[in-house]
Write a protein that holds these residues in place. Structure first.
Motif, PDB file in Angstrom:
ATOM      1  N   LEU A 113     -25.146  24.588  41.320  1.00 11.22           N
ATOM      2  CA  LEU A 113     -24.072  23.842  40.676  1.00 11.22           C
ATOM      3  C   LEU A 113     -23.771  24.378  39.265  1.00 11.22           C
ATOM      4  CD1 LEU A 113     -24.669  20.145  41.812  1.00 11.22           C
ATOM      5  CD2 LEU A 113     -23.380  21.988  42.900  1.00 11.22           C
ATOM      6  N   THR A 114     -24.778  24.968  38.648  1.00  8.43           N
ATOM      7  CA  THR A 114     -24.506  25.561  37.331  1.00  8.43           C
ATOM      8  C   THR A 114     -23.522  26.712  37.481  1.00  8.43           C
ATOM      9  OG1 THR A 114     -26.808  25.063  36.846  1.00  8.43           O
ATOM     10  CG2 THR A 114     -25.630  26.329  35.217  1.00  8.43           C
ATOM     11  N   THR A 115     -23.745  27.529  38.498  1.00  8.83           N
ATOM     12  CA  THR A 115     -22.781  28.591  38.791  1.00  8.83           C
ATOM     13  C   THR A 115     -21.413  27.990  39.106  1.00  8.83           C
ATOM     14  OG1 THR A 115     -24.609  29.772  39.806  1.00  8.83           O
ATOM     15  CG2 THR A 115     -22.387  30.653  40.195  1.00  8.83           C
ATOM     16  N   GLY A 116     -21.433  26.962  39.958  1.00 13.43           N
ATOM     17  CA  GLY A 116     -20.180  26.310  40.362  1.00 13.43           C
ATOM     18  C   GLY A 116     -19.451  25.717  39.171  1.00 13.43           C
ATOM     19  N   LEU A 117     -20.219  25.108  38.281  1.00 14.29           N
ATOM     20  CA  LEU A 117     -19.626  24.481  37.101  1.00 14.29           C
ATOM     21  C   LEU A 117     -18.879  25.518  36.248  1.00 14.29           C
ATOM     22  CD1 LEU A 117     -19.488  21.768  35.519  1.00 14.29           C
ATOM     23  CD2 LEU A 117     -21.420  22.599  34.176  1.00 14.29           C
ATOM     24  N   TRP A 118     -19.508  26.685  36.135  1.00 13.66           N
ATOM     25  CA  TRP A 118     -18.889  27.769  35.366  1.00 13.66           C
ATOM     26  C   TRP A 118     -17.533  28.148  35.953  1.00 13.66           C
ATOM     27  CZ3 TRP A 118     -17.927  30.282  31.240  1.00 13.66           C
ATOM     28  CH2 TRP A 118     -17.369  31.560  31.298  1.00 13.66           C
ATOM     29  N   TYR A 119     -17.501  28.308  37.297  1.00 11.23           N
ATOM     30  CA  TYR A 119     -16.232  28.652  37.934  1.00 11.23           C
ATOM     31  C   TYR A 119     -15.200  27.545  37.753  1.00 11.23           C
ATOM     32  CZ  TYR A 119     -17.838  32.933  40.166  1.00 11.23           C
ATOM     33  OH  TYR A 119     -18.274  34.202  40.398  1.00 11.23           O
ATOM     34  N   THR A 120     -15.632  26.310  38.007  1.00  5.57           N
ATOM     35  CA  THR A 120     -14.717  25.175  37.857  1.00  5.57           C
ATOM     36  C   THR A 120     -14.125  25.169  36.453  1.00  5.57           C
ATOM     37  OG1 THR A 120     -15.905  23.815  39.452  1.00  5.57           O
ATOM     38  CG2 THR A 120     -14.602  22.640  37.809  1.00  5.57           C
ATOM     39  N   PHE A 121     -15.005  25.370  35.485  1.00  7.41           N
ATOM     40  CA  PHE A 121     -14.598  25.308  34.095  1.00  7.41           C
ATOM     41  C   PHE A 121     -13.621  26.429  33.743  1.00  7.41           C
ATOM     42  CE2 PHE A 121     -15.517  25.845  29.494  1.00  7.41           C
ATOM     43  CZ  PHE A 121     -15.138  24.573  29.097  1.00  7.41           C
ATOM     44  N   ILE A 122     -13.987  27.668  34.090  1.00  6.51           N
ATOM     45  CA  ILE A 122     -13.173  28.816  33.696  1.00  6.51           C
ATOM     46  C   ILE A 122     -11.820  28.801  34.413  1.00  6.51           C
ATOM     47  CG2 ILE A 122     -14.123  30.503  35.361  1.00  6.51           C
ATOM     48  CD1 ILE A 122     -13.431  31.236  31.690  1.00  6.51           C
ATOM     49  N   ILE A 123     -11.829  28.375  35.694  1.00  8.79           N
ATOM     50  CA  ILE A 123     -10.547  28.309  36.421  1.00  8.79           C
ATOM     51  C   ILE A 123      -9.634  27.262  35.785  1.00  8.79           C
ATOM     52  CG2 ILE A 123      -9.428  27.762  38.623  1.00  8.79           C
ATOM     53  CD1 ILE A 123     -12.021  28.810  39.991  1.00  8.79           C
ATOM     54  N   THR A 124     -10.233  26.137  35.427  1.00  9.99           N
ATOM     55  CA  THR A 124      -9.420  25.086  34.805  1.00  9.99           C
ATOM     56  C   THR A 124      -8.852  25.553  33.471  1.00  9.99           C
ATOM     57  OG1 THR A 124     -10.916  23.467  35.771  1.00  9.99           O
ATOM     58  CG2 THR A 124      -9.385  22.662  34.108  1.00  9.99           C
ATOM     59  N   ILE A 125      -9.732  26.132  32.643  1.00  9.73           N
ATOM     60  CA  ILE A 125      -9.280  26.560  31.312  1.00  9.73           C
ATOM     61  C   ILE A 125      -8.172  27.608  31.419  1.00  9.73           C
ATOM     62  CG2 ILE A 125      -9.961  27.782  29.189  1.00  9.73           C
ATOM     63  CD1 ILE A 125     -11.090  25.019  29.207  1.00  9.73           C
ATOM     64  N   VAL A 126      -8.434  28.656  32.190  1.00 14.31           N
ATOM     65  CA  VAL A 126      -7.436  29.721  32.314  1.00 14.31           C
ATOM     66  C   VAL A 126      -6.179  29.199  33.004  1.00 14.31           C
ATOM     67  CG1 VAL A 126      -6.931  31.975  33.341  1.00 14.31           C
ATOM     68  CG2 VAL A 126      -9.170  31.540  32.310  1.00 14.31           C
ATOM     69  N   GLY A 127      -6.389  28.457  34.104  1.00 18.96           N
ATOM     70  CA  GLY A 127      -5.243  27.949  34.866  1.00 18.96           C
ATOM     71  C   GLY A 127      -4.356  27.052  34.030  1.00 18.96           C
ATOM     72  N   VAL A 128      -4.973  26.103  33.322  1.00 25.82           N
ATOM     73  CA  VAL A 128      -4.173  25.160  32.534  1.00 25.82           C
ATOM     74  C   VAL A 128      -3.557  25.854  31.312  1.00 25.82           C
ATOM     75  CG1 VAL A 128      -4.230  23.031  31.162  1.00 25.82           C
ATOM     76  CG2 VAL A 128      -5.401  23.119  33.361  1.00 25.82           C
ATOM     77  N   ALA A 129      -4.281  26.835  30.739  1.00 29.00           N
ATOM     78  CA  ALA A 129      -3.719  27.571  29.595  1.00 29.00           C
ATOM     79  C   ALA A 129      -2.450  28.310  30.017  1.00 29.00           C
ATOM     80  CB  ALA A 129      -4.745  28.557  29.026  1.00 29.00           C
ATOM     81  N   VAL A 130      -2.533  29.022  31.143  1.00 25.09           N
ATOM     82  CA  VAL A 130      -1.327  29.696  31.645  1.00 25.09           C
ATOM     83  C   VAL A 130      -0.289  28.648  32.055  1.00 25.09           C
ATOM     84  CG1 VAL A 130      -0.407  31.282  33.376  1.00 25.09           C
ATOM     85  CG2 VAL A 130      -2.657  31.700  32.385  1.00 25.09           C
ATOM     86  N   GLY A 131      -0.782  27.543  32.629  1.00 25.79           N
ATOM     87  CA  GLY A 131       0.104  26.440  33.010  1.00 25.79           C
ATOM     88  C   GLY A 131       0.881  25.896  31.812  1.00 25.79           C
ATOM     89  N   CYS A 132       0.237  25.893  30.649  1.00 28.43           N
ATOM     90  CA  CYS A 132       0.911  25.414  29.424  1.00 28.43           C
ATOM     91  C   CYS A 132       2.087  26.325  29.075  1.00 28.43           C
ATOM     92  CB  CYS A 132      -0.055  25.404  28.240  1.00 28.43           C
ATOM     93  SG  CYS A 132      -1.101  23.967  28.235  1.00 28.43           S
TER      94      CYS A 132
END
Lengths: 217, 240
Positions: free
Chosen positions: A15-34
């Protein structure tokens, strides 16, 4: 009932690995989304009918179709048509950006529109051009209005990344699935998954509330 | 200074201004009166093109602002406007409200602009509020800040759109006093107002409008005491 407390510990590295992916996808995705959302939000406000219609179609298509359909369409549909395959993670970034971009476009449009019309007139009457009025007068006030719905969208997008498990992006749900396939301890795995989501969403909510209070919105 | 010829203004099929011709000389104070819905605010807003001009000419200092090729932003720098609801910028301090336009549009140094704006705040009696935010001010104070803000661009003309209509009665006097000072300094002013006392005392001329037309114009004495038109008389009898 057979609860296996060790599994709750054993799943953590997954889950630590998973958390990293969840986090980075959200950050990058929402940043580009902005960026996308700001552009399309302003396009929706444009006087030009064609421009506002194009932005309107984008928003309606994204809002009117399920995220899962968008994921499959982009990751399986389009590559099948044009004959190439895309890395699942890249698909994940793109989907999240496009999806959150549409909702953020609505937030931007709503924020700008809810600034009192008198502000625009005051700016114009002083001789400021449209761009200056937007930049110095309307936008700073709109951003303040946009923060609560934007924070909300951030948390929604974060949770939306879970659907990327379906195309084997290694985020939280996918990692839990992998663990369960080995151990069959589904309760422990998904209980911990929920806990891991809350580890990000609760601080995000608190941060949001703090920001709102500081800005007095 | 202002020359309006055959001005028409429509919203869709609804004509709200019909064939208005009027002139305002430099240093003159003109008060525009009339019942609500008579088009007086729309008329005022055509003078800085906050409303698009459907037909006719509006010359501000010889520049026709009805012409789409006119750079209206440049003209507006010379035409200050004060609104009924103040429209101060809530995210900026009082001083920043006043300084915003000159800072972005004038070439003067920041120090020059700041000292000029502080002088303007002193003139409207609010130098102690320079660092305050609009939300902490009373309506009368807000409107005086709005006047200072409009003056900060050194306009040749000031337009007032019912500047005291949203104020508590006891705050009206302060705002009118500032406007009176301004008139005495020779500012060209067009004031849409329901303050007949102000129109009589400060106005050089009065325009009476009804149903989108300029019904009567003249000196305050002519309009108020030697009224020519029945419609004007009717209106005045109701409010005086």
């Amino acid at each position: 009932m057979n609860l296996s407390p060790e599994s709750m510990i054993d799943v953590i590295p997954y889950l630590t690995t998973g958390l990293w992916y969840t986090f980075i996808i959200t950050i990058v995705g929402v940043a580009v989304g902005c960026v996308i959302g700001t552009i399309f939000g302003f396009m929706r406000l444009a006087q030009n009918r064609l421009i506002s219609t194009i932005a309107g179609i984008y928003v309606e298509v994204v809002r009117g179709t399920p995220l899962l359909a968008q994921i499959f369409f982009l990751h399986f549909g389009i590559p099948n048509l044009i004959g190439f395959s895309m890395d699942a993670l890249i698909s994940g970034y793109i989907i999240l950006a496009i999806n959150s971009g549409a909702y953020i476009a609505e937030i931007v449009r709503g924020g700008v529109q809810s600034v009192d019309k008198g502000q625009l007139e005051a700016g114009k009457s002083l001789g400021l051009n449209g761009l200056q009025t937007m930049r110095y007068i309307i936008w700073p006030q709109a951003v303040k209005i946009m923060i609560p719905p934007f924070g909300n969208q951030f948390i929604i997008s974060l949770k939306d990344t879970s659907l990327l498990a379906t195309i084997a992006v290694g985020e939280l749900i996918y990692q839990a699935q992998q663990f369960t396939a080995l151990t069959f301890d589904a309760f422990e795995a998904y209980f911990m998954v929920c806990l891991f989501y809350l580890i990000i969403t609760i601080p995000a909510s608190l941060l949001l509330r703090f920001t709102e209070r500081r800005l007095g919105t | 200074m202002i020359k309006v010829s055959n001005l028409h203004k429509s919203f869709g099929d609804n004509e709200v201004l019909t064939d208005i011709t009027a002139e305002v000389d430099a240093q003159e104070v003109v008060c525009v009166i009339g019942p609500s819905g008579s088009g007086k605010s729309t008329f005022l807003r055509c003078l800085n093109r906050l409303e698009d001009i459907t037909q006719g000419e509006v010359l501000i200092d010889e520049v026709n602002i009805a012409d789409p090729n006119t750079d209206i932003n440049v003209v507006r720098q010379d035409v200050g406007m004060v609104f009924q609801h103040f429209n101060l910028f809530p995210h900026k301090s009082v001083l920043d409200n006043v300084m915003l336009a000159p800072t972005k549009l004038k070439r003067d140094s920041k120090e020059e602009i700041q000292s000029r704006c502080l002088n303007l705040l002193e003139k409207v009696g609010l130098s102690d509020k320079a660092e305050a935010y609009p939300s902490s001010l009373s309506g009368g104070q807000k409107q005086r800040v709005a006047i200072a803000r409009a003056l900060a661009m050194n306009p040749k003309v000031m337009l007032f759109d019912e500047p005291t209509s949203a104020l508590d009665p006891e705050l009206v006097g302060d705002v009118l006093a500032v406007m009176k000072d301004l008139a005495n300094e020779g500012m060209t002013m067009v004031v849409v107002t329901h303050e007949m006392g102000f129109a009589k005392e400060v106005g050089d001329r009065v325009f009476f409008m009804d149903e989108g037309r300029m019904v009567e114009e003249g000196t305050p004495t002519q309009v108020f005491d030697e009224t020519r038109h029945e419609r004007t008389r009717e209106f005045l009898s109701k409010i005086l």
